[in-house]
Design an enzyme around this catalytic site. Structure first.
Site, PDB file in Angstrom:
ATOM      1  CB  CYS A  59      -1.783  -0.125  -5.171  1.00  0.00           C
ATOM      2  SG  CYS A  59      -1.482  -0.226  -3.404  1.00  0.00           S
ATOM      3  CB  CYS A 114      -0.181   2.767  -3.701  1.00  0.00           C
ATOM      4  SG  CYS A 114       0.530   1.119  -3.558  1.00  0.00           S
TER       5      CYS A 114
END
Length: 144
Positions: free
Chosen positions: A69, A72
């Site tokens: 991600c 993230c």
């Protein structure tokens, strides 16, 4: 031959994971001992250690993330900075949702990054998406 190497790699990964989990369980066993230890970085949590972590601390922020991600990865250093600055007052944990689906399902995490904020063991806020520190920090620190 390649299968043997793959099995060795998997076995080693599982062993490391098991030792990490056991070490974290030991840290979280005694809330009094934990309060004395000031953690200045997020702790890796699992489906097994999650519940003890949120129950043994007064304010907990759990960063639900995955290695693939992009947002993230953007948020991770921000969380680490905030964890350093609020060491001893806020407990920060990181939960890889790919490896720990039970907690992700329990809290209905559909998008990552998602921050779960717990006060005295109770979920009080959920922050979805990456944002700069100046926007994120006030959302977290209002629960101090």
């Amino acid at each position: 031959m390649a299968e043997d190497e793959e099995l060795k790699r998997i076995r080693l990964k599982k062993l490391r994971e098991m030792f990490r989990r056991k070490a974290l369980e030991e840290k979280l066993k005694s809330p009094k001992k934990q309060e004395k230890t000031v953690l200045n970085k997020p702790v890796d949590l699992t489906d097994v250690t999650f519940k003890k972590a949120i129950q043994n601390q007064s304010l907990v922020v759990v960063d639900c993330w995955a290695p693939w991600c992009g947002p993230c990865r953007f948020l991770s250093p921000i969380i680490e900075e905030i964890a350093r600055d609020y060491a001893g007052r806020i407990f920060f944990g990181k939960l890889n949702v790919d490896e720990n689906p039970r907690v992700a399902m329990q809290y209905g995490i559909m998008s990552i990054p998602t921050l779960l904020i717990f006060k005295n063991g109770r979920l009080v806020d959920q922050i979805i998406g990456a944002m700069p520190r100046r926007m994120l920090e006030p959302r977290i620190t209002r629960y101090l």
